[in-house]
Design a protein around this motif. Structure first.
Motif, mmCIF file in Angstrom:
data_model
loop_
_atom_site.group_PDB
_atom_site.id
_atom_site.type_symbol
_atom_site.label_atom_id
_atom_site.label_comp_id
_atom_site.label_asym_id
_atom_site.label_seq_id
_atom_site.Cartn_x
_atom_site.Cartn_y
_atom_site.Cartn_z
ATOM 1 N N ALA A 37 -55.470 35.067 -45.075
ATOM 2 C CA ALA A 37 -54.794 35.355 -43.808
ATOM 3 C C ALA A 37 -54.702 36.868 -43.593
ATOM 4 O O ALA A 37 -54.642 37.635 -44.558
ATOM 5 C CB ALA A 37 -53.403 34.746 -43.822
ATOM 6 N N GLU A 38 -54.720 37.289 -42.318
ATOM 7 C CA GLU A 38 -54.614 38.712 -41.991
ATOM 8 C C GLU A 38 -53.309 39.285 -42.537
ATOM 9 O O GLU A 38 -53.270 40.333 -43.151
ATOM 10 C CB GLU A 38 -54.617 38.893 -40.463
ATOM 11 C CG GLU A 38 -55.928 38.530 -39.788
ATOM 12 C CD GLU A 38 -57.011 39.550 -40.087
ATOM 13 O OE1 GLU A 38 -56.670 40.730 -40.228
ATOM 14 O OE2 GLU A 38 -58.181 39.137 -40.203
ATOM 15 N N VAL A 39 -52.224 38.552 -42.252
ATOM 16 C CA VAL A 39 -50.919 38.999 -42.720
ATOM 17 C C VAL A 39 -50.437 37.967 -43.725
ATOM 18 O O VAL A 39 -50.347 36.795 -43.397
ATOM 19 C CB VAL A 39 -49.905 39.054 -41.560
ATOM 20 C CG1 VAL A 39 -48.569 39.582 -42.043
ATOM 21 C CG2 VAL A 39 -50.463 39.895 -40.423
ATOM 22 N N MET A 40 -50.166 38.412 -44.947
ATOM 23 C CA MET A 40 -49.672 37.426 -45.912
ATOM 24 C C MET A 40 -48.362 37.866 -46.561
ATOM 25 O O MET A 40 -48.022 39.048 -46.571
ATOM 26 C CB MET A 40 -50.738 37.072 -46.946
ATOM 27 C CG MET A 40 -51.380 38.212 -47.674
ATOM 28 S SD MET A 40 -52.720 37.671 -48.748
ATOM 29 C CE MET A 40 -51.844 37.131 -50.215
ATOM 30 N N GLN A 41 -47.659 36.849 -47.054
ATOM 31 C CA GLN A 41 -46.407 37.118 -47.769
ATOM 32 C C GLN A 41 -46.743 37.968 -48.993
ATOM 33 O O GLN A 41 -47.776 37.767 -49.612
ATOM 34 C CB GLN A 41 -45.832 35.797 -48.311
ATOM 35 C CG GLN A 41 -45.471 34.791 -47.271
ATOM 36 C CD GLN A 41 -44.111 35.097 -46.676
ATOM 37 O OE1 GLN A 41 -43.330 35.830 -47.254
ATOM 38 N NE2 GLN A 41 -43.868 34.549 -45.500
ATOM 39 N N MET A 44 -49.353 41.949 -56.222
ATOM 40 C CA MET A 44 -50.779 41.622 -56.255
ATOM 41 C C MET A 44 -51.313 41.154 -54.918
ATOM 42 O O MET A 44 -52.369 40.512 -54.854
ATOM 43 C CB MET A 44 -51.012 40.533 -57.303
ATOM 44 C CG MET A 44 -50.780 41.034 -58.679
ATOM 45 S SD MET A 44 -51.682 40.083 -59.845
ATOM 46 C CE MET A 44 -51.164 40.893 -61.328
ATOM 47 N N THR A 45 -50.606 41.466 -53.850
ATOM 48 C CA THR A 45 -51.019 40.999 -52.521
ATOM 49 C C THR A 45 -52.470 41.401 -52.209
ATOM 50 O O THR A 45 -53.288 40.562 -51.836
ATOM 51 C CB THR A 45 -50.075 41.575 -51.445
ATOM 52 O OG1 THR A 45 -48.741 41.534 -51.956
ATOM 53 C CG2 THR A 45 -50.159 40.786 -50.168
ATOM 54 N N ALA A 46 -52.746 42.685 -52.380
ATOM 55 C CA ALA A 46 -54.067 43.193 -51.991
ATOM 56 C C ALA A 46 -55.170 42.571 -52.845
ATOM 57 O O ALA A 46 -56.241 42.212 -52.343
ATOM 58 C CB ALA A 46 -54.088 44.710 -52.132
ATOM 59 N N GLU A 47 -54.898 42.431 -54.144
ATOM 60 C CA GLU A 47 -55.912 41.893 -55.053
ATOM 61 C C GLU A 47 -56.221 40.433 -54.713
ATOM 62 O O GLU A 47 -57.374 40.013 -54.688
ATOM 63 C CB GLU A 47 -55.434 41.989 -56.515
ATOM 64 C CG GLU A 47 -55.371 43.407 -57.073
ATOM 65 C CD GLU A 47 -54.144 44.195 -56.612
ATOM 66 O OE1 GLU A 47 -53.213 43.588 -56.033
ATOM 67 O OE2 GLU A 47 -54.117 45.423 -56.811
ATOM 68 N N ILE A 48 -55.149 39.635 -54.477
ATOM 69 C CA ILE A 48 -55.334 38.220 -54.137
ATOM 70 C C ILE A 48 -56.131 38.085 -52.842
ATOM 71 O O ILE A 48 -57.065 37.286 -52.733
ATOM 72 C CB ILE A 48 -53.953 37.533 -53.948
ATOM 73 C CG1 ILE A 48 -53.244 37.375 -55.284
ATOM 74 C CG2 ILE A 48 -54.083 36.211 -53.240
ATOM 75 C CD1 ILE A 48 -53.592 36.123 -56.039
ATOM 76 N N GLN A 49 -55.776 38.905 -51.864
ATOM 77 C CA GLN A 49 -56.438 38.824 -50.565
ATOM 78 C C GLN A 49 -57.922 39.185 -50.687
ATOM 79 O O GLN A 49 -58.789 38.475 -50.182
ATOM 80 C CB GLN A 49 -55.732 39.775 -49.597
ATOM 81 C CG GLN A 49 -56.092 39.531 -48.159
ATOM 82 C CD GLN A 49 -55.306 40.463 -47.245
ATOM 83 O OE1 GLN A 49 -55.145 41.642 -47.555
ATOM 84 N NE2 GLN A 49 -54.820 39.939 -46.147
ATOM 85 N N ALA A 50 -58.202 40.268 -51.412
ATOM 86 C CA ALA A 50 -59.597 40.711 -51.547
ATOM 87 C C ALA A 50 -60.420 39.680 -52.320
ATOM 88 O O ALA A 50 -61.545 39.344 -51.925
ATOM 89 C CB ALA A 50 -59.647 42.056 -52.250
ATOM 90 N N LYS A 53 -55.367 29.573 -48.421
ATOM 91 C CA LYS A 53 -54.697 29.573 -47.101
ATOM 92 C C LYS A 53 -55.510 30.340 -46.065
ATOM 93 O O LYS A 53 -56.016 31.424 -46.337
ATOM 94 C CB LYS A 53 -53.300 30.190 -47.217
ATOM 95 C CG LYS A 53 -52.295 29.254 -47.817
ATOM 96 C CD LYS A 53 -50.919 29.917 -47.857
ATOM 97 C CE LYS A 53 -50.163 29.458 -49.096
ATOM 98 N NZ LYS A 53 -50.552 30.116 -50.347
ATOM 99 N N GLY A 54 -55.648 29.736 -44.893
ATOM 100 C CA GLY A 54 -56.330 30.419 -43.779
ATOM 101 C C GLY A 54 -57.842 30.396 -43.862
ATOM 102 O O GLY A 54 -58.525 30.990 -43.033
#
Ligand SMILES: Nc1ncnc2c1ncn2[C@@H]1O[C@H](COP(=O)(O)OP(=O)(O)OP(=O)(O)O)[C@@H](O)[C@H]1O
Ligand SMILES: [Mg+2]
Length: 362
Positions: free
Chosen positions: A244-248, A265-271, A313-314
């Protein structure tokens, strides 16, 4: 060790069990690299991690009080076990005339299948008719090996291609693209009213294990002190993965030299999660581009997402967005029960199959 909920064996009674022919229990089985799922006509649905372990010596046997351990139980006690993961890319790792390791894998695969059927709880007097989903591109040798091991555990068996089972389960057999995101492989398959052929399929290695690898790489790079095992990172991914673009924010506690420490770890999970999108859309582009131009639009509008990895997600929206950008349009739907898509479809095939198509084994 903490267990990820999605890896546990579980039994869920569905709302409406299908009425079976008298005396026959139909089972649909998805034999996967990381998980084996079963849906049966008595309403049982079970999933277990595709691991089998045998106690290493008399000490471990005495300690564990069992001859064979399965699924998460086997993973948890792996230090005392000879541990097997008998399927690679959903294909049996062994051949009948292979090495000692091959023989071990064959035995493990047979035991895994016996256990999966056992967990479907057939009555003593019931015959078991199984439809087993094999990867669409599985070789004849591998298919024969699967039928070979099925001989010891069921009364009648049929193999079908895994994406075909997923599409059949959704009643979508013509002009549909199935994306099955597993641990080892992402299988893309184009369906147009017949059994898929080689040219209808693309297999990518950029699946769940690849996301885990990518995440480990990023965490090592950005949080050098954090200590973790593969399994710990996989659990973190399964809980938080998102494109998702914006995540918790994802805040995770990991030890640093023995001391629990919190990391963002938001950035790592997203990438890591996002890394699977571009190769999938490349593959979709190839399958759409080589299809009858008259039906390409329809195909793009009927993309089905299945498999454990589709729970990021997403992901449906992210694939859709990239399809719109690169292919000029797309509609992606996630199937309702991603973990049981193959097994549910295989069960439906079992129900619809006329008696004469079953290969009798006994
Ligand atoms: N909630 C989740 N978010 C992201 N990934 C998940 C989630 N739950 C499970 N997975 C991943 O899905 C993968 C397993 O999917 P699945 O059970 O469909 O694989 P499989 O069929 O055993 O593998 P293969 O198709 O390669 O043989 C693993 O990589 C797992 O970490
Ligand atoms: Mg699979």
């Amino acid at each position: 060790m903490s267990q990820s909920p999605s890896e546990e064996s579980s039994t869920t009674p569905p709302a409406t069990p299908v009425s079976p022919s008298a005396g026959v229990l139909y089972v649909g089985i998805d034999l996967g690299t990381s998980r084996t799922s079963v849906a049966a006509s008595n309403g049982v649905r079970v999933t277990l991690a595709s691991y089998v372990g045998y106690p290493k010596d008399v000490v471990s046997k005495k300690l564990l009080q069992r001859d064979v351990l399965y699924g998460d139980d086997a993973i948890e006690h792996r230090l005392s076990l000879d541990l097997y993961r008998p399927l690679e890319h959903g294909v049996l790792k062994a051949s009948e005339e292979g090495s000692a390791e091959d023989a071990g894998n064959l035995r493990a695969a047979r035991d895994l299948l016996i256990e999966a059927i056992h967990r479907a709880r057939p009555r003593k007097d019931e015959l078991v008719y199984a439809v087993i989903g094999a990867p669409a591109q599985a070789s004849i040798t591998s298919k024969n090996a699967i039928v070979g091991i099925a001989r010891d555990c069921v009364d009648s068996v049929m193999l079908c291609s895994e994406p075909f089972a997923v599409a059949y389960g959704q009643d979508m057999l013509d002009d549909v693209l199935v994306i099955d995101i597993g641990a080892g492989t992402v299988d893309l398959c184009r369906m147009h009213g017949t059994m898929p052929e080689d040219t209808d399929q693309i297999t990518l290695e950029t699946a769940g294990d690849f996301v885990d690898g990518k995440l480990a790489e990023l965490v090592r790079e950005n949080h050098p002190g954090a200590q973790f095992s593969d399994r710990m990172l996989k659990d973190i991914k399964e809980r938080h993965s998102s494109v998702a673009e914006v995540m918790q924010p994802v805040l995770v506690t990991l030890p640093v030299a023995g001391k629990p420490t919190e990391f963002d770890m938001t950035a790592e999970i997203q990438a890591a999660s996002r890394a699977i999108v571009p190769p999938i859309v490349d593959g979709l582009g190839k399958l759409v581009g080589s299809f009858d131009p008259e039906f390409q639009e329809r195909l793009k509008g009927r993309v089905l997402l299945a498999g454990g990895g589709s729970q990021i997600k997403g992901l449906d929206l992210a694939i859709e967005r990239e399809m719109v950008e690169r292919l000029g349009g797309g509609k992606v739907s996630r199937i309702e029960e991603p973990l049981y898509g193959g097994a549910n479809g295989a069960l439906k095939i079992a129900h619809d199959m006329p008696e004469e198509f079953w290969e009798k084994l006994k």
